[in-house]
Design a protein around this motif. Structure first.
Motif, PDB file in Angstrom:
ATOM      1  N   ALA A 165      -4.591  -2.013  -7.504  1.00 57.70           N
ATOM      2  CA  ALA A 165      -4.122  -2.870  -6.410  1.00 57.70           C
ATOM      3  C   ALA A 165      -4.566  -2.337  -5.058  1.00 57.70           C
ATOM      4  CB  ALA A 165      -2.598  -2.982  -6.455  1.00 57.70           C
ATOM      5  N   LEU A 166      -4.672  -1.013  -4.948  1.00 58.10           N
ATOM      6  CA  LEU A 166      -5.093  -0.386  -3.698  1.00 58.10           C
ATOM      7  C   LEU A 166      -6.606  -0.222  -3.603  1.00 58.10           C
ATOM      8  CD1 LEU A 166      -2.375   2.413  -3.405  1.00 58.10           C
ATOM      9  CD2 LEU A 166      -2.502   0.304  -2.077  1.00 58.10           C
ATOM     10  N   ASP A 167      -7.314  -0.584  -4.684  1.00 56.35           N
ATOM     11  CA  ASP A 167      -8.782  -0.495  -4.731  1.00 56.35           C
ATOM     12  C   ASP A 167      -9.265   0.932  -4.497  1.00 56.35           C
ATOM     13  OD1 ASP A 167     -11.324  -1.477  -5.117  1.00 56.35           O
ATOM     14  OD2 ASP A 167     -11.630  -2.006  -3.016  1.00 56.35           O
ATOM     15  N   ILE A 168      -8.632   1.889  -5.196  1.00 57.94           N
ATOM     16  CA  ILE A 168      -9.056   3.288  -5.142  1.00 57.94           C
ATOM     17  C   ILE A 168      -9.075   3.843  -6.561  1.00 57.94           C
ATOM     18  CG2 ILE A 168      -8.220   3.741  -2.803  1.00 57.94           C
ATOM     19  CD1 ILE A 168      -5.742   5.040  -4.033  1.00 57.94           C
ATOM     20  N   PRO A 169      -9.865   4.879  -6.838  1.00 59.04           N
ATOM     21  CA  PRO A 169      -9.856   5.512  -8.154  1.00 59.04           C
ATOM     22  C   PRO A 169      -8.522   6.187  -8.427  1.00 59.04           C
ATOM     23  CG  PRO A 169     -11.813   6.134  -6.889  1.00 59.04           C
ATOM     24  CD  PRO A 169     -10.872   5.477  -5.940  1.00 59.04           C
ATOM     25  N   ILE A 170      -8.151   6.288  -9.688  1.00 60.26           N
ATOM     26  CA  ILE A 170      -6.895   6.931 -10.059  1.00 60.26           C
ATOM     27  C   ILE A 170      -6.865   8.384  -9.607  1.00 60.26           C
ATOM     28  CG2 ILE A 170      -7.723   7.583 -12.354  1.00 60.26           C
ATOM     29  CD1 ILE A 170      -4.165   6.387 -11.503  1.00 60.26           C
ATOM     30  N   ALA A 171      -8.035   9.058  -9.577  1.00 58.52           N
ATOM     31  CA  ALA A 171      -8.089  10.444  -9.109  1.00 58.52           C
ATOM     32  C   ALA A 171      -7.724  10.537  -7.636  1.00 58.52           C
ATOM     33  CB  ALA A 171      -9.477  11.035  -9.350  1.00 58.52           C
ATOM     34  N   ASP A 172      -8.148   9.561  -6.827  1.00 59.55           N
ATOM     35  CA  ASP A 172      -7.791   9.559  -5.413  1.00 59.55           C
ATOM     36  C   ASP A 172      -6.301   9.330  -5.235  1.00 59.55           C
ATOM     37  OD1 ASP A 172     -10.462   9.884  -4.979  1.00 59.55           O
ATOM     38  OD2 ASP A 172     -10.733   8.062  -3.789  1.00 59.55           O
ATOM     39  N   LEU A 173      -5.724   8.480  -6.078  1.00 59.34           N
ATOM     40  CA  LEU A 173      -4.282   8.232  -6.013  1.00 59.34           C
ATOM     41  C   LEU A 173      -3.503   9.523  -6.235  1.00 59.34           C
ATOM     42  CD1 LEU A 173      -2.022   6.071  -5.794  1.00 59.34           C
ATOM     43  CD2 LEU A 173      -2.090   5.935  -8.298  1.00 59.34           C
ATOM     44  N   ALA A 174      -4.001  10.336  -7.154  1.00 55.69           N
ATOM     45  CA  ALA A 174      -3.337  11.604  -7.455  1.00 55.69           C
ATOM     46  C   ALA A 174      -3.658  12.691  -6.437  1.00 55.69           C
ATOM     47  CB  ALA A 174      -3.737  12.074  -8.853  1.00 55.69           C
ATOM     48  N   GLY A 175      -4.594  12.395  -5.534  1.00 54.91           N
ATOM     49  CA  GLY A 175      -4.960  13.387  -4.526  1.00 54.91           C
ATOM     50  C   GLY A 175      -5.898  14.457  -5.030  1.00 54.91           C
ATOM     51  N   ILE A 234      -0.351   6.556  -1.372  1.00 59.11           N
ATOM     52  CA  ILE A 234       0.016   5.143  -1.532  1.00 59.11           C
ATOM     53  C   ILE A 234       0.327   4.520  -0.179  1.00 59.11           C
ATOM     54  CG2 ILE A 234       1.741   3.549  -2.474  1.00 59.11           C
ATOM     55  CD1 ILE A 234       2.023   5.425  -4.868  1.00 59.11           C
ATOM     56  N   ARG A 235       1.156   5.193   0.604  1.00 60.51           N
ATOM     57  CA  ARG A 235       1.570   4.636   1.892  1.00 60.51           C
ATOM     58  C   ARG A 235       0.384   4.431   2.820  1.00 60.51           C
ATOM     59  NH1 ARG A 235       2.450   5.625   6.923  1.00 60.51           N
ATOM     60  NH2 ARG A 235       1.638   7.748   6.766  1.00 60.51           N
ATOM     61  N   ARG A 236      -0.474   5.459   2.954  1.00 60.04           N
ATOM     62  CA  ARG A 236      -1.603   5.366   3.884  1.00 60.04           C
ATOM     63  C   ARG A 236      -2.579   4.274   3.477  1.00 60.04           C
ATOM     64  NH1 ARG A 236      -3.693  11.192   6.206  1.00 60.04           N
ATOM     65  NH2 ARG A 236      -1.680  11.979   6.940  1.00 60.04           N
ATOM     66  N   ARG A 237      -2.900   4.222   2.181  1.00 62.51           N
ATOM     67  CA  ARG A 237      -3.855   3.211   1.727  1.00 62.51           C
ATOM     68  C   ARG A 237      -3.253   1.808   1.860  1.00 62.51           C
ATOM     69  NH1 ARG A 237      -8.898   1.463   1.623  1.00 62.51           N
ATOM     70  NH2 ARG A 237      -9.437   0.341  -0.281  1.00 62.51           N
ATOM     71  N   ARG A 238      -1.969   1.657   1.573  1.00 64.95           N
ATOM     72  CA  ARG A 238      -1.309   0.358   1.702  1.00 64.95           C
ATOM     73  C   ARG A 238      -1.356  -0.125   3.155  1.00 64.95           C
ATOM     74  NH1 ARG A 238       3.494  -0.822   3.488  1.00 64.95           N
ATOM     75  NH2 ARG A 238       4.367   1.291   3.288  1.00 64.95           N
ATOM     76  N   VAL A 239      -1.045   0.770   4.099  1.00 64.63           N
ATOM     77  CA  VAL A 239      -1.077   0.428   5.518  1.00 64.63           C
ATOM     78  C   VAL A 239      -2.507   0.109   5.952  1.00 64.63           C
ATOM     79  CG1 VAL A 239      -0.714   1.325   7.849  1.00 64.63           C
ATOM     80  CG2 VAL A 239       1.000   1.749   6.071  1.00 64.63           C
ATOM     81  N   GLU A 240      -3.468   0.883   5.450  1.00 62.49           N
ATOM     82  CA  GLU A 240      -4.882   0.652   5.782  1.00 62.49           C
ATOM     83  C   GLU A 240      -5.315  -0.743   5.368  1.00 62.49           C
ATOM     84  OE1 GLU A 240      -9.084   2.273   3.992  1.00 62.49           O
ATOM     85  OE2 GLU A 240      -7.548   3.782   4.444  1.00 62.49           O
ATOM     86  N   LEU A 241      -4.786  -1.233   4.243  1.00 58.37           N
ATOM     87  CA  LEU A 241      -5.147  -2.562   3.744  1.00 58.37           C
ATOM     88  C   LEU A 241      -4.282  -3.672   4.343  1.00 58.37           C
ATOM     89  CD1 LEU A 241      -5.665  -1.741  -0.047  1.00 58.37           C
ATOM     90  CD2 LEU A 241      -7.430  -2.125   1.670  1.00 58.37           C
TER      91      LEU A 241
END
Length: 209
Positions: free
Chosen positions: A53-63, A7-14
């Protein structure tokens, strides 16, 4: 990588603040802070909202799974074809959404006018060993029958790709041309030129996505 770090990395990336993400996901900003620090885990539906909101798949969110490259986002697709014996290069913006090894692709604008054979299309690509993508495309314009296959070789860092399309078009049942994907219109055109110069003996004919 754990969920909070994703979450943190993707949020900062955006370029989003915790408050920005909370507002888009429909949760309190304090919850985002707790998720990022690992104090709490979001409920499933909250996780779905955060992933959207982060524009990523739920699987990516879970790692799960973790991939070396993430191709989700905005790209430009370049296509080589020939009309009346003259080469035509068309570039159009596309949207990619990656979930594991599967990547859904959708053209968001035509690269050429309808009169010149431009159309909207969608398709899928599958990533193999972080270096090869293979898949298909099909027109979503009801008046256009074009459809076919795609093959790309991916840059080691996932920055761009070069390849070829083969398919059915108004010019024939089995036509082909060079294809490329870049992050900018200029990159897509450059990749097509580079590929064509490496294979100048080819003389493909056909229409492009």
């Amino acid at each position: 990588m754990d969920l909070g770090e994703v979450i943190r990395r993707r949020r900062v990336e955006l370029g989003m603040s915790q408050s920005d993400l909370a507002r888009k996901a429909g949760v309190d900003a304090r919850q985002i802070r707790r998720y990022e620090t690992g104090e709490q885990q979001p409920a499933f539906m909250v996780g779905v909202g955060i992933a959207k909101a982060l524009d990523i798949p739920i699987a990516d969110l879970a790692g799960i799974p973790e991939h070396k490259v993430n191709l989700s986002g905005d790209w430009f697709a370049g296509w080589q074809s020939y009309k009346d014996g003259q080469e035509v290069i068309a570039v159009q913006p596309v949207k990619m959404q990656q979930q594991g090894e599967l990547i859904r692709v959708e053209a968001v604008a035509r690269g050429r006018s309808v009169e010149d054979g431009g159309y909207l299309w969608s398709g899928e690509l599958r990533l193999w060993d972080n270096e090869i993508l293979m898949g298909w495309y099909v027109s979503v314009d009801s008046s256009v029958r074009s459809k076919g296959t795609l093959f790309f070789v991916l840059h080691p860092q996932g920055l761009e790709m070069q390849g070829r399309w083969v398919g059915l078009s108004y010019d024939g049942k089995n036509v082909t041309g060079r294809g490329s994907m870049g992050r900018t219109d200029e990159d897509a055109r450059r990749l097509i030129r580079e590929a064509a110069s490496q294979d100048s003996a080819d003389d493909p004919a056909g229409a492009t996505p």
